[in-house]
Design an enzyme around this catalytic site. Sequence first.
Site, short mmCIF file in Angstrom:
data_model
loop_
_atom_site.label_atom_id
_atom_site.label_comp_id
_atom_site.label_asym_id
_atom_site.label_seq_id
_atom_site.Cartn_x
_atom_site.Cartn_y
_atom_site.Cartn_z
N GLY A 174 -6.04 -6.73 -13.69
CA GLY A 174 -4.64 -6.45 -12.98
C GLY A 174 -5.13 -7.06 -11.47
O GLY A 174 -6.01 -7.41 -10.55
N ARG A 183 -8.66 19.16 -2.56
CA ARG A 183 -9.34 17.79 -2.25
C ARG A 183 -10.12 18.69 -1.12
O ARG A 183 -9.69 19.71 -0.20
CB ARG A 183 -9.22 17.03 -1.38
N ARG A 239 -1.12 2.48 -10.33
CA ARG A 239 -1.19 3.81 -10.06
C ARG A 239 0.32 4.39 -10.69
O ARG A 239 1.39 4.32 -10.87
CB ARG A 239 -1.25 4.02 -8.85
N ILE A 286 -4.31 -1.88 -13.30
CA ILE A 286 -3.43 -1.80 -13.50
C ILE A 286 -2.26 -0.62 -12.69
O ILE A 286 -1.30 -0.96 -13.61
CB ILE A 286 -3.65 -2.46 -14.66
N HIS A 334 1.70 -17.54 24.40
CA HIS A 334 1.06 -18.93 23.79
C HIS A 334 -0.05 -18.77 23.67
O HIS A 334 -0.34 -18.00 25.27
CB HIS A 334 1.47 -20.07 24.23
P1 FAD Z 1 -1.96 11.29 -1.55
O1 FAD Z 1 -2.68 10.02 -0.76
O2 FAD Z 1 -2.07 10.43 -3.09
O3 FAD Z 1 -1.71 13.03 -1.40
C1 FAD Z 1 -1.49 13.95 -2.11
C2 FAD Z 1 -2.78 14.74 -2.09
O4 FAD Z 1 -2.02 15.70 -2.73
C3 FAD Z 1 -4.03 14.07 -2.76
O5 FAD Z 1 -4.94 14.63 -1.36
C4 FAD Z 1 -4.07 15.07 -4.04
O6 FAD Z 1 -5.79 16.28 -4.05
C5 FAD Z 1 -3.26 16.38 -3.52
N1 FAD Z 1 -3.05 16.74 -4.61
C6 FAD Z 1 -2.18 16.69 -5.97
N2 FAD Z 1 -1.79 17.07 -6.68
C7 FAD Z 1 -2.18 18.63 -6.09
C8 FAD Z 1 -1.95 20.27 -6.36
N3 FAD Z 1 -0.85 20.89 -7.60
N4 FAD Z 1 -2.15 20.69 -5.27
C9 FAD Z 1 -3.04 20.33 -4.03
N5 FAD Z 1 -3.39 19.65 -3.71
C10 FAD Z 1 -2.70 18.14 -4.62
N6 FAD Z 1 -1.29 2.06 1.25
C11 FAD Z 1 -0.74 1.55 2.35
O7 FAD Z 1 -0.39 1.44 2.49
N7 FAD Z 1 -1.91 0.43 2.57
C12 FAD Z 1 -3.11 0.49 2.21
O8 FAD Z 1 -4.10 -0.48 3.06
C13 FAD Z 1 -3.05 1.14 1.30
N8 FAD Z 1 -4.21 0.81 0.58
C14 FAD Z 1 -4.82 1.49 -0.66
C15 FAD Z 1 -5.94 1.77 -1.33
C16 FAD Z 1 -6.66 2.17 -2.45
C17 FAD Z 1 -8.26 1.75 -3.21
C18 FAD Z 1 -6.08 2.67 -3.11
C19 FAD Z 1 -5.78 3.68 -4.09
C20 FAD Z 1 -4.29 3.31 -2.44
C21 FAD Z 1 -3.89 2.36 -1.50
N9 FAD Z 1 -2.86 2.59 -0.66
C22 FAD Z 1 -2.43 1.63 0.55
C23 FAD Z 1 -1.69 3.54 -1.34
C24 FAD Z 1 -2.02 4.80 -0.78
O9 FAD Z 1 -2.84 5.40 -0.59
C25 FAD Z 1 -0.21 5.34 -1.34
O10 FAD Z 1 0.54 5.44 -1.10
C26 FAD Z 1 -0.04 7.21 0.04
O11 FAD Z 1 -1.79 7.64 -0.09
C27 FAD Z 1 0.71 8.06 -0.65
O12 FAD Z 1 0.59 9.15 -0.19
P2 FAD Z 1 1.41 10.54 -1.20
O13 FAD Z 1 0.82 11.42 0.68
O14 FAD Z 1 2.47 9.95 -0.92
O15 FAD Z 1 0.07 10.67 -1.84
P1 NAI Z 2 -0.37 -3.43 -8.79
O1 NAI Z 2 0.67 -2.44 -9.18
O2 NAI Z 2 -0.48 -3.86 -7.62
O3 NAI Z 2 -0.97 -4.03 -9.95
C1 NAI Z 2 -1.07 -3.63 -10.90
C2 NAI Z 2 -1.40 -5.59 -11.55
O4 NAI Z 2 -1.89 -5.23 -12.82
C3 NAI Z 2 -0.26 -6.35 -12.00
O5 NAI Z 2 -0.65 -7.85 -11.57
C4 NAI Z 2 -0.06 -5.75 -13.10
O6 NAI Z 2 0.45 -7.46 -13.85
C5 NAI Z 2 -1.17 -6.27 -14.17
N1 NAI Z 2 -1.31 -5.96 -15.50
C6 NAI Z 2 -0.90 -4.45 -15.68
N2 NAI Z 2 -1.37 -3.82 -16.89
C7 NAI Z 2 -1.90 -4.98 -17.16
C8 NAI Z 2 -3.04 -5.27 -18.04
N3 NAI Z 2 -3.12 -4.15 -19.45
N4 NAI Z 2 -4.58 -5.88 -18.47
C9 NAI Z 2 -3.97 -7.14 -16.48
N5 NAI Z 2 -3.29 -7.13 -15.77
C10 NAI Z 2 -2.21 -5.84 -16.29
O7 NAI Z 2 -1.48 -1.39 -8.26
P2 NAI Z 2 -3.01 -1.27 -8.18
O8 NAI Z 2 -3.81 -3.33 -7.87
O9 NAI Z 2 -3.31 -0.43 -9.35
O10 NAI Z 2 -2.67 -0.98 -6.59
C11 NAI Z 2 -1.78 -0.11 -6.96
C12 NAI Z 2 -0.74 0.63 -6.00
O11 NAI Z 2 -2.07 0.85 -4.84
C13 NAI Z 2 0.13 -0.20 -5.69
O12 NAI Z 2 1.10 0.22 -5.66
C14 NAI Z 2 0.10 -0.50 -3.83
O13 NAI Z 2 1.41 -0.32 -3.19
C15 NAI Z 2 -1.07 0.80 -3.43
N6 NAI Z 2 -1.91 -0.05 -2.54
C16 NAI Z 2 -1.60 -0.05 -1.41
C17 NAI Z 2 -2.77 -1.40 -1.31
C18 NAI Z 2 -2.23 -2.19 0.55
O14 NAI Z 2 -0.22 -1.95 0.48
N7 NAI Z 2 -2.57 -2.53 0.78
C19 NAI Z 2 -3.84 -1.35 -1.26
C20 NAI Z 2 -4.33 -0.96 -2.42
C21 NAI Z 2 -3.34 -0.16 -3.56
#
Ligand code: FAD
Ligand code: NAI
Length: 465
Positions: free
Chosen positions: A180, A37, A273, A271, A444
């Site tokens: 989802g 990135r 990741r 649905i 409290h």
């Molecule tokens: P990532 O954060 O995915 O980082 C991996 C990095 O590796 C990326 O930057 C990618 O570009 C890089 N990469 C991949 N392959 C290569 C390669 N071959 N060469 C070089 N670079 C590479 N989790 C929470 O705990 N709280 C939340 O509130 C939360 N909100 C979320 C909201 C959304 C919309 C999403 C999508 C996810 C959310 N998550 C949340 C989940 C959280 O983002 C992930 O669990 C976390 O980022 C995982 O960390 P990681 O280091 O394993 O991977």
């Molecule tokens: P998720 O696994 O939380 O939810 C996906 C939902 O989609 C499930 O309820 C599943 O039953 C449903 N589903 C699956 N296939 C379907 C289909 N074909 N039609 C309808 N429903 C379907 O995945 P989500 O929300 O995409 O998040 C991905 C990951 O990112 C999660 O594992 C979560 O841990 C992380 N994340 C964490 C956050 C946080 O900690 N606050 C915020 C956002 C993401």
Amino acid sequence: MAEYDYDVLVIGAGPGGYVAAIRAAQLGLKTACAESRETLGGTCLNVGCIPSKAMLHASEYFDAAANGTMEHMGIDVTPKLNMDKLHGQRIDAVDGLTKGIEFLFKKNKVDWKKGHAKFVDAHTVEVAGEKVTAKEVVIATGSSVTPLPGVEVDNSKHVVVDSTGALELPKVPGHIVVIGGGVIGLELGSVWRRLGAKVTCVEFLDEILPGMDGDVRKEARKIFKKQGIEFKLATKVTGVTVKGKKATLTLEPAAGGDEETMTADCVLVSIGRKPKTEGLGLENIGLETNQRGQIEVDGEFRTSVEGVRAIGDVVPGPMLAHKAEDEGIAVAEWIAGETGIVNHDVIPSVVYTLPEIAGVGLTEEQAKEKGAVKTSKFPMMANSRAKTNHEPDGFVKVIADAETDRVLGVWCIASVAGTMIAEAALAMEFGATSEDIAYTCHAHPTHAEALKEAAMGVQGKPIHI
Ligand code: FAD
Ligand code: NAI
């Protein structure tokens, strides 16, 4: 000359990778981190945790002003949405935090190798044409969106989007269908509902938030429904067609049956990741993934290939930033010859809606499978602070072992559940009993008193209910 360019090369600079790199450098190891990135911080900082919280926070204020909550407290306001500014503060938050990681890399002397990394052999990785060697390589490549067959995401058109597209919609859609009912669907569905969209959530299972405690799942859905989100449970989306700015979804009961259609201005595919390993060259080092595409590791985060470890979303376990961070610290400590511990039984999870939904440890269902339990629920309506703040929804539930009283799980729905759950995690980490929590003095008036009261309830002696 040293045998390798680096002691440690981390692939991926998300919360797993950047933390591993910084801790490795702190421990005196010569460290590099490859990231493709333009900015550091991975999914979490760039398109995940941080921008979603920026949108949730801002939309919460808008909703409070628009839905009468502020008026109720004697503050008359008529909110006006400025989408450019709303997105601007999200972009600023991401910008500030990702630059902060760049600063930390420089401060700790971690070399950022910019570009996509691919294994040549177990100790050699090619990044942007350069061959980098390291004694230990840590895979921290994270995850990407799970696609839904028959549904093509195109974030640039703002009609069928994934979470990244849903964070960046230039205007509030009239009707957004969220596919989802998981964490992303509910968080981002909440953002757009608060800003004025009609939101329908289509969930394949018969309840939202799989993996969470049964009571919490049911109560959460009731609250979201009251807020205006419509649910279609036990329903699957079989296809989405787009004509101009409108999408038409075809839906079917999950168990099979008559098809129906629904139109929307925007469709969010959320649905789940999946672990990201494409293009990493795992075949070059003979490293295979499991059926779920994850890289299996042992307690020291070692893969089946000597010198290659893996952490974060790419390995089994919850896909959460704090889990990835803790594994990042632990893997660096193992590499440095220390003992790195992550207690995978005590990883809190939080859904950042309003109220927030949080849990740590076992659900009641899981705990009952293991043996006899005592549980107690304390409603937020009976907590003085929540009541005063007009935040009556939710409860705290404590699940303890019937024999030893040791706390096995804590679940809460409360405006600040994400903050409250930290105390429960700490208590569980120290092997606390419900009595320990019940006899700990809590300030409290705080929402946290509800946890104390729920623990007192396990003892059969709550005061305020
Ligand atoms: P990532 O954060 O995915 O980082 C991996 C990095 O590796 C990326 O930057 C990618 O570009 C890089 N990469 C991949 N392959 C290569 C390669 N071959 N060469 C070089 N670079 C590479 N989790 C929470 O705990 N709280 C939340 O509130 C939360 N909100 C979320 C909201 C959304 C919309 C999403 C999508 C996810 C959310 N998550 C949340 C989940 C959280 O983002 C992930 O669990 C976390 O980022 C995982 O960390 P990681 O280091 O394993 O991977
Ligand atoms: P998720 O696994 O939380 O939810 C996906 C939902 O989609 C499930 O309820 C599943 O039953 C449903 N589903 C699956 N296939 C379907 C289909 N074909 N039609 C309808 N429903 C379907 O995945 P989500 O929300 O995409 O998040 C991905 C990951 O990112 C999660 O594992 C979560 O841990 C992380 N994340 C964490 C956050 C946080 O900690 N606050 C915020 C956002 C993401």
